[in-house]
Design a protein around this motif. Structure first.
Motif, PDB file in Angstrom:
ATOM      1  N   LYS A 149      -1.288 -13.730 -20.321  1.00  9.24           N
ATOM      2  CA  LYS A 149       0.235 -13.337 -20.414  1.00  9.24           C
ATOM      3  C   LYS A 149       0.923 -14.660 -21.175  1.00  9.24           C
ATOM      4  CE  LYS A 149       2.087 -11.095 -17.326  1.00  9.24           C
ATOM      5  NZ  LYS A 149       2.862 -10.863 -16.090  1.00  9.24           N
ATOM      6  N   ALA A 150       1.841 -14.375 -22.058  1.00 11.51           N
ATOM      7  CA  ALA A 150       2.470 -15.370 -22.672  1.00 11.51           C
ATOM      8  C   ALA A 150       3.985 -15.608 -22.232  1.00 11.51           C
ATOM      9  CB  ALA A 150       2.387 -14.987 -24.220  1.00 11.51           C
ATOM     10  N   PRO A 151       4.555 -16.644 -22.343  1.00  5.79           N
ATOM     11  CA  PRO A 151       5.939 -16.910 -22.160  1.00  5.79           C
ATOM     12  C   PRO A 151       6.897 -16.121 -22.940  1.00  5.79           C
ATOM     13  CG  PRO A 151       5.064 -18.619 -22.978  1.00  5.79           C
ATOM     14  CD  PRO A 151       3.969 -17.852 -23.047  1.00  5.79           C
ATOM     15  N   ARG A 152       8.132 -16.124 -22.629  1.00  5.77           N
ATOM     16  CA  ARG A 152       9.175 -15.925 -23.652  1.00  5.77           C
ATOM     17  C   ARG A 152       9.384 -16.916 -24.358  1.00  5.77           C
ATOM     18  NH1 ARG A 152      12.390 -14.651 -19.893  1.00  5.77           N
ATOM     19  NH2 ARG A 152      12.535 -12.433 -19.878  1.00  5.77           N
ATOM     20  N   VAL A 153      10.031 -16.775 -25.521  1.00  4.48           N
ATOM     21  CA  VAL A 153      10.434 -17.911 -26.360  1.00  4.48           C
ATOM     22  C   VAL A 153      11.707 -17.923 -26.693  1.00  4.48           C
ATOM     23  CG1 VAL A 153      10.236 -19.476 -28.495  1.00  4.48           C
ATOM     24  CG2 VAL A 153       8.139 -18.373 -27.120  1.00  4.48           C
ATOM     25  N   VAL A 154      12.863 -18.769 -26.501  1.00  3.41           N
ATOM     26  CA  VAL A 154      13.936 -18.574 -26.863  1.00  3.41           C
ATOM     27  C   VAL A 154      14.761 -19.808 -27.726  1.00  3.41           C
ATOM     28  CG1 VAL A 154      16.512 -18.815 -25.807  1.00  3.41           C
ATOM     29  CG2 VAL A 154      14.590 -17.671 -24.601  1.00  3.41           C
ATOM     30  N   SER A 155      15.344 -19.602 -28.567  1.00  4.59           N
ATOM     31  CA  SER A 155      15.915 -20.579 -29.549  1.00  4.59           C
ATOM     32  C   SER A 155      17.322 -20.499 -29.526  1.00  4.59           C
ATOM     33  CB  SER A 155      15.277 -20.397 -30.885  1.00  4.59           C
ATOM     34  OG  SER A 155      15.611 -21.560 -31.879  1.00  4.59           O
ATOM     35  N   VAL A 156      18.006 -21.641 -29.149  1.00  2.00           N
ATOM     36  CA  VAL A 156      19.422 -21.368 -29.099  1.00  2.00           C
ATOM     37  C   VAL A 156      20.137 -22.523 -29.593  1.00  2.00           C
ATOM     38  CG1 VAL A 156      19.309 -20.313 -26.591  1.00  2.00           C
ATOM     39  CG2 VAL A 156      19.291 -22.917 -26.928  1.00  2.00           C
ATOM     40  N   HIS A 157      21.499 -22.301 -29.837  1.00  2.00           N
ATOM     41  CA  HIS A 157      22.349 -23.545 -30.097  1.00  2.00           C
ATOM     42  C   HIS A 157      22.727 -23.970 -28.969  1.00  2.00           C
ATOM     43  CE1 HIS A 157      23.924 -22.861 -34.400  1.00  2.00           C
ATOM     44  NE2 HIS A 157      23.154 -22.091 -34.210  1.00  2.00           N
ATOM     45  N   GLY A 158      22.201 -25.345 -28.784  1.00  2.00           N
ATOM     46  CA  GLY A 158      22.384 -26.090 -27.501  1.00  2.00           C
ATOM     47  C   GLY A 158      23.369 -27.146 -27.319  1.00  2.00           C
ATOM     48  N   LYS A 159      23.710 -27.802 -28.767  1.00  2.00           N
ATOM     49  CA  LYS A 159      24.661 -28.860 -28.767  1.00  2.00           C
ATOM     50  C   LYS A 159      26.064 -28.434 -28.494  1.00  2.00           C
ATOM     51  CE  LYS A 159      21.984 -31.394 -31.865  1.00  2.00           C
ATOM     52  NZ  LYS A 159      21.713 -32.564 -31.042  1.00  2.00           N
ATOM     53  N   GLY A 160      27.030 -29.332 -28.235  1.00  6.21           N
ATOM     54  CA  GLY A 160      28.420 -28.810 -27.879  1.00  6.21           C
ATOM     55  C   GLY A 160      28.578 -28.401 -26.590  1.00  6.21           C
ATOM     56  N   GLY A 161      27.718 -28.765 -25.341  1.00  6.80           N
ATOM     57  CA  GLY A 161      27.739 -27.959 -23.989  1.00  6.80           C
ATOM     58  C   GLY A 161      27.055 -26.754 -23.790  1.00  6.80           C
ATOM     59  N   GLY A 162      26.271 -26.328 -24.746  1.00  4.93           N
ATOM     60  CA  GLY A 162      25.754 -24.962 -24.557  1.00  4.93           C
ATOM     61  C   GLY A 162      26.384 -23.725 -24.820  1.00  4.93           C
ATOM     62  N   ALA A 163      27.889 -23.960 -24.928  1.00 10.06           N
ATOM     63  CA  ALA A 163      28.649 -22.668 -25.071  1.00 10.06           C
ATOM     64  C   ALA A 163      28.153 -21.841 -26.133  1.00 10.06           C
ATOM     65  CB  ALA A 163      30.127 -23.082 -25.056  1.00 10.06           C
ATOM     66  N   ARG A 164      27.717 -22.335 -27.048  1.00 10.62           N
ATOM     67  CA  ARG A 164      27.382 -21.518 -28.379  1.00 10.62           C
ATOM     68  C   ARG A 164      25.975 -20.596 -28.141  1.00 10.62           C
ATOM     69  NH1 ARG A 164      29.332 -22.978 -34.034  1.00 10.62           N
ATOM     70  NH2 ARG A 164      27.263 -22.940 -34.278  1.00 10.62           N
ATOM     71  N   GLY A 165      25.312 -21.323 -27.383  1.00  9.82           N
ATOM     72  CA  GLY A 165      23.992 -20.666 -27.110  1.00  9.82           C
ATOM     73  C   GLY A 165      23.283 -20.419 -25.810  1.00  9.82           C
ATOM     74  N   THR A 166      22.896 -21.715 -25.126  1.00  6.43           N
ATOM     75  CA  THR A 166      22.146 -21.784 -23.944  1.00  6.43           C
ATOM     76  C   THR A 166      23.109 -20.965 -22.928  1.00  6.43           C
ATOM     77  OG1 THR A 166      21.614 -23.971 -24.615  1.00  6.43           O
ATOM     78  CG2 THR A 166      20.785 -23.196 -22.563  1.00  6.43           C
ATOM     79  N   LEU A 167      24.312 -20.951 -22.748  1.00  3.84           N
ATOM     80  CA  LEU A 167      25.226 -20.413 -21.780  1.00  3.84           C
ATOM     81  C   LEU A 167      25.205 -18.779 -21.918  1.00  3.84           C
ATOM     82  CD1 LEU A 167      26.809 -20.284 -19.255  1.00  3.84           C
ATOM     83  CD2 LEU A 167      28.807 -20.956 -20.657  1.00  3.84           C
ATOM     84  N   PRO A 168      25.344 -18.358 -23.056  1.00  4.55           N
ATOM     85  CA  PRO A 168      25.300 -16.965 -23.184  1.00  4.55           C
ATOM     86  C   PRO A 168      23.945 -16.248 -23.257  1.00  4.55           C
ATOM     87  CG  PRO A 168      26.220 -17.918 -25.376  1.00  4.55           C
ATOM     88  CD  PRO A 168      26.038 -18.924 -24.305  1.00  4.55           C
ATOM     89  N   VAL A 169      22.889 -17.038 -23.614  1.00  6.42           N
ATOM     90  CA  VAL A 169      21.621 -16.167 -23.736  1.00  6.42           C
ATOM     91  C   VAL A 169      21.061 -16.420 -22.247  1.00  6.42           C
ATOM     92  CG1 VAL A 169      19.418 -16.812 -24.342  1.00  6.42           C
ATOM     93  CG2 VAL A 169      21.176 -16.749 -26.050  1.00  6.42           C
TER      94      VAL A 169
END
Length: 406
Positions: A149-169
């Motif tokens: 089994k492999a993991p999921r891979v997520v690539s986000v916009h993380g700078k600026g507090g994560g509002a552009r990527g990590t939080l919504p994803v």
């Protein structure tokens, strides 16, 4: 899988890892841009390895009232985030951020051309965080080929507090433990695991006071100081009251204070910017509420009016989060690091506003940060150590294989 096999697989994939990192560095993705080209290149690699790839443009506007929201700097383009899912139901996520700092002056080679010199890969984002992104993707691909089994891979916009990527994803993902593949900011490489993220809030303070009685008609300088409401002193008392009481276990920096118009005039308005660092059960909202409670207790000094206090958080804000050092995820990842490097890592809990907080706070999952040696963060000739990056792939493969077998 044993450590020798994990190292063997990682070493066999050295050229593959370097090619992917080179491709990511060649696709500019400075904060403010969409990163579409870099995400496309990453998606093509993961797609060839059997992952289902989804990309999405994100807007942070619907997240303004979210308790984990931190407002980003002004945006130029809508960011593109990527989620790559292997067959089956992954119980684990490897994630990293694709955005970089803008290129600065002083590079010895073009920032968007990966240059290998003295065992280091130099290029914009090589350390922060395209090296980590490449390692996560290659490790996941190796697990898809060689483990059950492999993991999921997520690539986000993380700078600026994560509002552009990590939080919504992570706000829409299923629960599950996560590994944030990002080099430690203290430069210790695989010697540490990022286990905690300190809470932080930048608070703008405004105090309004009043002038005393004029002793000479039309002469502001004649106002009695003792009768005025000195907003500067009231602001300093306000902060000091909290420093001695509710924030005695916090770090407070009063970084900017602007008050008054001239000597001889009571400062009737004071604007100040403070940063509060905190841990444990405190939250951003709780810190703001503490400021407001303390303001209610502040009594007028002199006569003729009452101070007005305002505390807002228009900038950086992040709640604290932590994965226990004896949590199963931490124990397993520590063991994998020791198996590859021969030494168990130590916890690193001093970083603030780390993206490990999103899986913890949004999904109640465990999350840890791990990365390889890198340097010149935010400056020219940013680099990542290639040998250590290969070792990072081996750690992730060993850890992921053991999780798949458990």
């Amino acid at each position: 899988m044993d450590p020798c096999r994990a190292l063997e697989l990682a070493e066999e994939s050295r050229a593959e890892l370097l090619r992917l990192l080179e491709a990511l560095i060649e696709a500019p993705s400075a904060y403010g841009g969409s990163a579409r080209e870099a995400q496309t290149r990453l998606g093509e690699y993961l797609g060839r390895n059997g992952f289902g790839v989804e990309t999405a443009e994100e807007s942070w506007e619907p997240l303004r009232d979210h308790p984990e929201f931190s407002p980003p700097p002004p945006e130029i383009e809508a960011p593109v985030n990527l989620v790559a899912t292997p067959p089956g139901a992954p119980r684990l996520t490897f994630f990293a951020h694709v955005d970089t700092e803008p290129p600065s002056a002083g590079w010895s080679s073009p920032p968007t051309e990966a240059t290998v010199r003295d065992g280091r890969v130099r290029g914009l984002g090589a350390a922060d965080d395209k090296g980590g992104l490449a390692a996560a993707a290659v490790a996941a691909a190796l697990l898809a080929r060689h483990a059950r089994k492999a993991p999921r891979v997520v690539s986000v916009h993380g700078k600026g507090g994560g509002a552009r990527g990590t939080l919504p994803v992570f706000g829409r993902m299923e629960p599950g433990d996560s590994i944030y593949v990002h080099p430690p900011e203290n430069g210790a490489g695989l010697g540490v695991l990022k286990s905690a993220s300190r809470g932080v809030v930048d608070v703008h303070l405004r105090v309004t006071g009043w002038s005393g009685r004029l002793r000479e008609i039309g002469t502001p300088e004649s106002a009695a100081f003792a009768e005025g409401g000195d907003a500067l002193q009231a602001c300093l008392r306000w902060v000091e009251r909290l420093r001695r009481s509710e924030f005695s276990d916090c770090e407070i920096n009063l970084g900017r204070v602007v008050a008054g118009k001239a000597a001889g005039l009571t400062p009737v308005r004071c604007d100040a910017d403070a940063r509060v660092l905190f841990r444990g059960k405190k939250t951003v909202d709780g810190v703001l509420e503490a400021f407001r409670r303390a303001a209610e207790d502040e009594r007028a000094r002199g006569s003729g009016g009452r101070f007005e206090f305002e505390a807002t958080a228009p900038g950086l804000r992040a709640n604290p989060a932590e994965t226990g050092w004896n949590d199963p995820l931490a124990v397993e990842l520590r063991s994998a690091v020791a198996g590859i490097t021969g030494r168990e890592p130590v916890p690193y809990a001093d970083h603030l506003a780390s993206d490990i907080r999103f899986p913890i706070r949004l999904r109640g999952a465990a999350s840890l940060g791990i990365g390889s040696l890198g340097g010149n963060f935010y400056g020219p000739d940013e680099w990542v150590d290639l040998d250590d990056l290969v070792r990072l792939v081996a750690v992730l493969v060993l850890f992921g294989a053991r999780r798949a077998d458990s």
